[in-house]
Design an enzyme around this catalytic site. Sequence first.
Site, PDB file in Angstrom:
ATOM      1  N   ASP A 150       0.881  -1.222  -0.085  1.00  0.00           N
ATOM      2  CA  ASP A 150      -0.065   0.120   0.060  1.00  0.00           C
ATOM      3  C   ASP A 150       1.044   1.278   0.006  1.00  0.00           C
ATOM      4  O   ASP A 150       2.046   1.075  -0.191  1.00  0.00           O
ATOM      5  CB  ASP A 150      -1.013   0.014   1.168  1.00  0.00           C
ATOM      6  CG  ASP A 150      -2.454   0.397   1.010  1.00  0.00           C
ATOM      7  OD1 ASP A 150      -2.574   1.352   0.155  1.00  0.00           O
ATOM      8  OD2 ASP A 150      -3.302  -0.202   1.707  1.00  0.00           O
ATOM      9  N   ASP A 205      -9.764   3.608  -3.903  1.00  0.00           N
ATOM     10  CA  ASP A 205     -10.452   2.474  -3.475  1.00  0.00           C
ATOM     11  C   ASP A 205     -11.669   2.202  -3.996  1.00  0.00           C
ATOM     12  O   ASP A 205     -12.579   3.288  -4.398  1.00  0.00           O
ATOM     13  CB  ASP A 205     -10.669   2.318  -1.956  1.00  0.00           C
ATOM     14  CG  ASP A 205      -9.331   2.086  -1.227  1.00  0.00           C
ATOM     15  OD1 ASP A 205      -8.336   2.104  -2.025  1.00  0.00           O
ATOM     16  OD2 ASP A 205      -9.268   1.880  -0.016  1.00  0.00           O
TER      17      ASP A 205
HETATM   18  C1  GLA Z   1      -5.812   1.282   1.169  1.00  0.00           C
HETATM   19  C2  GLA Z   1      -5.861   0.291  -0.052  1.00  0.00           C
HETATM   20  C3  GLA Z   1      -7.138  -0.406   0.289  1.00  0.00           C
HETATM   21  C4  GLA Z   1      -7.047  -1.299   1.536  1.00  0.00           C
HETATM   22  C5  GLA Z   1      -6.743  -0.260   2.703  1.00  0.00           C
HETATM   23  C6  GLA Z   1      -6.257  -0.970   4.079  1.00  0.00           C
HETATM   24  O1  GLA Z   1      -6.792   2.161   1.149  1.00  0.00           O
HETATM   25  O2  GLA Z   1      -6.063   0.861  -1.205  1.00  0.00           O
HETATM   26  O3  GLA Z   1      -7.165  -1.577  -0.800  1.00  0.00           O
HETATM   27  O4  GLA Z   1      -5.959  -2.150   1.543  1.00  0.00           O
HETATM   28  O5  GLA Z   1      -5.877   0.648   2.680  1.00  0.00           O
HETATM   29  O6  GLA Z   1      -6.301  -0.099   5.053  1.00  0.00           O
END
Ligand code: GLA
Length: 393
Positions: A150, A205
Amino acid sequence: MKTFTRLLACAALVASAAHAQKFAGLAPAPPMGWNTWNTFAGNCSEALVKETADAIIANGMRDAGYTYIVVDDCWENKERDAEGNLVPDPAKFPHGMKALGDYLHAKGFKFGIHNCAGKTTCGGYPGGRGHEFQDARLYASWGVDYLKYDWCDHGTANGPETYRIMSDALRAAGRPIVFSLCEWGQSQPWRWAEPVAHLWRTTGDVAPQYAGVGERKWEHGWKTLLDMNVGLEKYAGPDHWNDPDMLEVGVTGLTFAESRAQFSLWCMLAAPLIAGNDVRGMSPEVRGLLTNRAVIAIDQDRLGHQGFRFRVDADKEIWAKELSKKEWAVCVLNTGDKPAELTLDMHELTFLTEQYYEVTDVWTGKPAGTANDPHAARVDSHDVMLFRLKPSS
Ligand code: GLA
């Protein structure tokens, strides 16, 4: 002369380190699996992962191809140990990560884990910055097969440099681990990540909704993410996939039509198919979506071409994906907010090269005439028609 030769050898070493490559060939088709995040967020645990793995066997998903089980954020203790190692939260993972990996491997799965290229993960747990080689060795010792990495708390770090370090660290640790890069498309990883990673997120996301901004401002409905992937098709292929984020199929917030359409269009995109619903209690209908082999075959087709948006009309979009053996998949999405009579005149599909095609309705599995026949159907709001075209004589 000796010194010169030594210098040359050193230069060669430095050059090869600077061009270290990912483990090639680990993702010939888009990875398929399940991830804890979309439904359970910070509530991941050994019990949940084991129950899910067992359910994925019982409901046929494993045999349909969903083999990567990925533990997302919040699996760790808030601090590293005295040696600087990451520590799984003992309340959530009482037997540790090696035992979980062993459990998954014994059942025919691959073990995925999440961490972050910044100092802390988005959930506030220790990130990998400055610990890359140590962490990669730890993951390898746990039997990890897939690392989602991430981008929270990265400060002034540079994306390409930072991800290259972790890719090198995985390589040095010696275990083939799929590297799933998750920097949300910020530095256009499709332009630079092919030597480094097997897949890279192209967007922020996904939220369990059709379109627009989610409850949290960095989340969007899947149609909005789909639009962000228009034009990126030329960057994807076997072992280097665009990742428009995970599936919300079967998650509360989507209608059944919207689940079916996300699944269809993610297959058209040759996207990784990482389910995020609670598969322990899903309905037979949702199970039918996730395990439809003919639809999955479009995603996994060995040509590895990502589909493209061919046409946008007022309430309809046409997407096309070239498949191996000169076949094509064509998907028509009702973008309107009401059911509509959609028509597809295949004579307008200017990319077709053969004179005759037999057509199959992919969701029903039934023959649907030829490309010379009119194709029309009443399609629910945000639902699709999905066809497979096969050359015939
Ligand atoms: C980010 C990623 C997500 C998930 C969250 C976890 O937002 O893009 O897919 O892994 O972190 O905290």
